[in-house]
Motif scaffolding. Structure first.
Motif, PDB file in Angstrom:
ATOM      1  N   TRP A  67       8.522  15.378  89.032  1.00 60.67           N
ATOM      2  CA  TRP A  67       7.779  15.978  87.920  1.00 60.67           C
ATOM      3  C   TRP A  67       7.244  14.874  87.026  1.00 60.67           C
ATOM      4  O   TRP A  67       7.984  13.992  86.606  1.00 60.67           O
ATOM      5  CB  TRP A  67       8.749  16.875  87.165  1.00 60.67           C
ATOM      6  N   ILE A 117       7.602   9.430  80.308  1.00 63.13           N
ATOM      7  CA  ILE A 117       8.345  10.006  79.181  1.00 63.13           C
ATOM      8  C   ILE A 117       7.460  10.000  77.949  1.00 63.13           C
ATOM      9  O   ILE A 117       6.817   8.996  77.633  1.00 63.13           O
ATOM     10  CB  ILE A 117       9.619   9.193  78.910  1.00 63.13           C
ATOM     11  N   ASN A 118       7.407  11.139  77.242  1.00 64.17           N
ATOM     12  CA  ASN A 118       6.553  11.305  76.065  1.00 64.17           C
ATOM     13  C   ASN A 118       5.072  11.111  76.373  1.00 64.17           C
ATOM     14  O   ASN A 118       4.247  10.966  75.470  1.00 64.17           O
ATOM     15  CB  ASN A 118       6.951  10.329  74.948  1.00 64.17           C
ATOM     16  N   ASP A 120       3.573   8.612  77.215  1.00 63.09           N
ATOM     17  CA  ASP A 120       3.060   7.329  76.748  1.00 63.09           C
ATOM     18  C   ASP A 120       3.867   6.163  77.308  1.00 63.09           C
ATOM     19  O   ASP A 120       3.843   5.069  76.769  1.00 63.09           O
ATOM     20  CB  ASP A 120       3.039   7.270  75.211  1.00 63.09           C
ATOM     21  N   GLU A 121       4.584   6.439  78.399  1.00 63.42           N
ATOM     22  CA  GLU A 121       5.416   5.387  78.956  1.00 63.42           C
ATOM     23  C   GLU A 121       4.559   4.358  79.698  1.00 63.42           C
ATOM     24  O   GLU A 121       4.780   3.160  79.610  1.00 63.42           O
ATOM     25  CB  GLU A 121       6.438   6.009  79.915  1.00 63.42           C
ATOM     26  N   HIS A 157      10.247  22.576  84.689  1.00 68.01           N
ATOM     27  CA  HIS A 157       9.873  22.084  86.011  1.00 68.01           C
ATOM     28  C   HIS A 157       9.555  23.205  86.999  1.00 68.01           C
ATOM     29  O   HIS A 157       9.529  22.970  88.202  1.00 68.01           O
ATOM     30  CB  HIS A 157      10.950  21.161  86.594  1.00 68.01           C
TER      31      HIS A 157
ATOM     32  N   ILE B  27      13.719  -0.810  80.623  1.00 69.52           N
ATOM     33  CA  ILE B  27      13.809   0.348  81.516  1.00 69.52           C
ATOM     34  C   ILE B  27      12.641   1.296  81.275  1.00 69.52           C
ATOM     35  O   ILE B  27      12.067   1.836  82.209  1.00 69.52           O
ATOM     36  CB  ILE B  27      15.138   1.105  81.297  1.00 69.52           C
ATOM     37  N   THR B  28      12.326   1.553  79.996  1.00 71.15           N
ATOM     38  CA  THR B  28      11.211   2.443  79.689  1.00 71.15           C
ATOM     39  C   THR B  28      10.328   1.813  78.630  1.00 71.15           C
ATOM     40  O   THR B  28      10.824   1.142  77.731  1.00 71.15           O
ATOM     41  CB  THR B  28      11.699   3.815  79.190  1.00 71.15           C
ATOM     42  N   THR B  29       9.027   2.031  78.746  1.00 72.29           N
ATOM     43  CA  THR B  29       8.092   1.426  77.804  1.00 72.29           C
ATOM     44  C   THR B  29       7.418   2.480  76.929  1.00 72.29           C
ATOM     45  O   THR B  29       6.337   2.251  76.413  1.00 72.29           O
ATOM     46  CB  THR B  29       7.015   0.633  78.553  1.00 72.29           C
ATOM     47  N   SER B  30       8.051   3.626  76.778  1.00 68.03           N
ATOM     48  CA  SER B  30       7.466   4.670  75.929  1.00 68.03           C
ATOM     49  C   SER B  30       7.523   4.225  74.476  1.00 68.03           C
ATOM     50  O   SER B  30       8.599   3.954  73.936  1.00 68.03           O
ATOM     51  CB  SER B  30       8.240   5.980  76.103  1.00 68.03           C
ATOM     52  N   HIS B  31       6.370   4.189  73.839  1.00 65.70           N
ATOM     53  CA  HIS B  31       6.325   3.741  72.442  1.00 65.70           C
ATOM     54  C   HIS B  31       7.014   4.744  71.521  1.00 65.70           C
ATOM     55  O   HIS B  31       7.642   4.369  70.532  1.00 65.70           O
ATOM     56  CB  HIS B  31       4.870   3.557  72.010  1.00 65.70           C
ATOM     57  N   THR B  32       6.883   6.020  71.858  1.00 66.70           N
ATOM     58  CA  THR B  32       7.527   7.051  71.040  1.00 66.70           C
ATOM     59  C   THR B  32       9.037   6.892  71.098  1.00 66.70           C
ATOM     60  O   THR B  32       9.714   6.945  70.068  1.00 66.70           O
ATOM     61  CB  THR B  32       7.124   8.444  71.539  1.00 66.70           C
ATOM     62  N   LEU B  33       9.555   6.677  72.284  1.00 65.27           N
ATOM     63  CA  LEU B  33      10.994   6.509  72.443  1.00 65.27           C
ATOM     64  C   LEU B  33      11.472   5.237  71.742  1.00 65.27           C
ATOM     65  O   LEU B  33      12.524   5.216  71.114  1.00 65.27           O
ATOM     66  CB  LEU B  33      11.341   6.452  73.930  1.00 65.27           C
ATOM     67  N   LEU B  87      18.357   6.797  80.455  1.00 60.84           N
ATOM     68  CA  LEU B  87      17.097   6.166  80.857  1.00 60.84           C
ATOM     69  C   LEU B  87      17.094   5.839  82.344  1.00 60.84           C
ATOM     70  O   LEU B  87      16.069   5.978  83.016  1.00 60.84           O
ATOM     71  CB  LEU B  87      16.867   4.892  80.041  1.00 60.84           C
ATOM     72  N   LEU B 109      14.496  15.992  80.350  1.00 63.27           N
ATOM     73  CA  LEU B 109      13.078  15.990  80.022  1.00 63.27           C
ATOM     74  C   LEU B 109      12.537  17.385  79.767  1.00 63.27           C
ATOM     75  O   LEU B 109      11.351  17.526  79.482  1.00 63.27           O
ATOM     76  CB  LEU B 109      12.272  15.325  81.146  1.00 63.27           C
ATOM     77  N   VAL B 112      11.199  17.514  75.629  1.00 68.54           N
ATOM     78  CA  VAL B 112      11.131  16.056  75.550  1.00 68.54           C
ATOM     79  C   VAL B 112      11.879  15.541  74.326  1.00 68.54           C
ATOM     80  O   VAL B 112      12.351  14.410  74.288  1.00 68.54           O
ATOM     81  CB  VAL B 112       9.655  15.589  75.552  1.00 68.54           C
ATOM     82  N   LEU B 115      15.645  14.056  74.949  1.00 63.06           N
ATOM     83  CA  LEU B 115      15.861  12.653  75.306  1.00 63.06           C
ATOM     84  C   LEU B 115      15.651  11.761  74.090  1.00 63.06           C
ATOM     85  O   LEU B 115      16.417  10.822  73.847  1.00 63.06           O
ATOM     86  CB  LEU B 115      14.926  12.244  76.442  1.00 63.06           C
ATOM     87  N   ASN B 116      14.606  12.040  73.309  1.00 62.21           N
ATOM     88  CA  ASN B 116      14.360  11.232  72.113  1.00 62.21           C
ATOM     89  C   ASN B 116      15.544  11.307  71.148  1.00 62.21           C
ATOM     90  O   ASN B 116      15.984  10.302  70.604  1.00 62.21           O
ATOM     91  CB  ASN B 116      13.088  11.714  71.404  1.00 62.21           C
TER      92      ASN B 116
END
Lengths: 276, 155
Positions: A67, A117-118, A120-121, A157, B27-33, B87, B109, B112, B115-116
């Motif tokens: 997903w 994720i979000n 914007d990852e 999902h 591990i993750t590049t989400s700016h929000t996270l 993550l 997820l 959303v 997770l945040n």
């Protein structure tokens, strides 16, 4: 010129829109399909156009991928915002697509495809057909159609097949001014869906289409008139009309499909709206 | 407070907090996270710095060292379980390999915000504990009067 509006909302359950034509756009000059691969995600994207007359955007998950939330934008305009469903290895994955008929010419330009994720990852910048900003008055450019269809996934999902077409047209001016017509149509074997003025009106597990009013009271009132209409295989369309004194404008409005109160797919639709 | 704890330990707390936020970025590049983690880390670190300073003031060296060890253990456990763990499970390459991971990923997820929020509280608690563990190492905090005795002894 100050525009005074009188509201006439008609729900024509059995008659199609007068003068409504079959969709005229099947994009046949693709850019792509390209593949974006970052962080374990992998899916395809494609953009099509027909002679500056319509433009289409498609996304499809790759086999074996999970997903994937994704959003494809051109500036502030949302091309596609959807969750791509998990795709089994042995099955061909399905596209989710948006097609828009346009009055303005297209050109190839930069867009931003964000996902993960979000949403914007990860980012990619695929070339795609882009649309000029629509902010102008025009009453004679024909119908504006926006189609969203394909297989998407909700936040839980679960896979949902959607297919809607929103048509915005202007009838010739009469003694009372222009009549703006909005036509909502369920396509193919899409799930049944309601047409609502606000996602807060939606039942928890139901699928609904919501068109943002953009702050226009006349438009919001028109949507409330057609609110709670359910588009099914037996009755697949609903229509609402708004009277407008002055020349209507072409504006961008968010067209979103919700499951419960959460969006599962959206795009920016071009519509004729009353000048206010 | 900084004079009591000492500049090196204060800077150490800041460094540990910064590492806590930067490691998940691998591990993750989400700016929000990242924003959620950053706010959580700052809040947790500030609370840990102040609260532990007052709580351990004058408690003596053995008690402070024991508290530091406990904070390190809890901080690392929380960080691994509630910051790095989710993550790793949410990463597509991991979820594709294991069905159980895919199911957990779906839960994480689904909204959303879950997770945040999990990352926010995980980083905040970890920052609180790890900052507290560094603050507890301060000998001046353990026995603030010891400096006065030394001054008096030197005359």
């Amino acid at each position: 010129m100050k525009t005074s509006l009188s509201m006439g909302a008609l729900l024509l359950a059995s008659l199609p829109l007068v003068g409504h034509a079959e969709p005229r756009c099947k994009g046949d000059r693709p850019i792509g399909p390209g593949i974006t691969r970052q962080g374990g995600y992998s899916f395809q994207y494609q953009s099509t156009t027909r002679a500056g007359y319509c433009v289409g955007y498609q996304l499809r998950n790759n086999p074996g991928k999970v997903w994937t939330p994704a959003i494809w934008k051109q500036g502030d305009e949302i091309l596609i915002d959807a969750n791509l469903p998990e795709c089994a290895m042995e099955r061909d994955c399905e596209w989710v697509s948006v097609v828009k008929t346009i009055a303005d010419p297209t050109s190839s330009g930069g867009t931003v495809l964000s996902y993960g994720i979000n949403k914007d990852e990860f980012k990619d910048h695929p070339a795609a057909y882009v649309i000029q900003p629509p902010e102008r008055r025009s009453a004679a450019v024909g119908e504006l159609q926006t189609v969203i269809e394909g297989l998407v996934a909700d936040d839980d999902h679960r896979k949902i097949r959607i297919g809607v077409r929103v048509t915005s047209a202007v009838k010739p001016p009469g003694p009372e001014g222009y009549r703006l017509v909005y036509f909502f149509e369920r396509l193919g074997d899409s799930v049944d869906l309601s047409v609502l003025a606000s996602p807060s009106e939606n039942r928890p597990d139901a699928v609904a289409l919501v068109l943002d009013s953009g702050g226009s009271e006349a438009f919001a009132n028109a949507m409330r008139k057609v609110s709670q209409s359910v588009l099914t295989s037996g009755r697949s369309y609903a229509q609402v009309e708004v009277e407008a004194r002055g020349l209507p404008m072409i504006r961008s409005r968010l067209l979103a499909i919700y499951r419960g109160s959460k969006p599962i797919a959206s795009t920016t639709a071009r519509l004729y709206v009353p000048a206010e | 407070m900084v004079e009591l704890i000492g500049v090196p330990l204060t800077l150490g707390s800041v460094a540990v907090t910064a590492i806590e936020v930067l490691v998940p970025h691998a591990i993750t590049t989400s700016h929000t996270l990242f924003a959620w983690q950053l706010v959580g880390a700052i809040m947790g670190a500030v609370l840990g710095y102040l609260r532990t300073s007052f709580a351990l003031l004058g408690k003596g060296r053995p008690a402070c060292l024991a508290a530091s060890a406990r904070f390190v253990f809890v901080g690392i456990a929380v960080y691994v379980l509630f910051v790095l763990g989710p993550l790793v499970v949410a990463a597509p390459s991991f979820a594709e390999r294991y069905l159980w991971a895919r199911r957990i990923r779906e839960v994480l997820l689904a909204p959303v915000l879950l997770l945040n929020a999990l990352e926010f509280f995980g980083v905040a608690v970890a920052a609180f504990c790890l900052t507290s563990s560094i603050v507890a190492l301060s000998s001046r905090l353990a026995d603030p009067n010891a400096r006065l005795y030394q001054r008096d002894a030197r005359g």
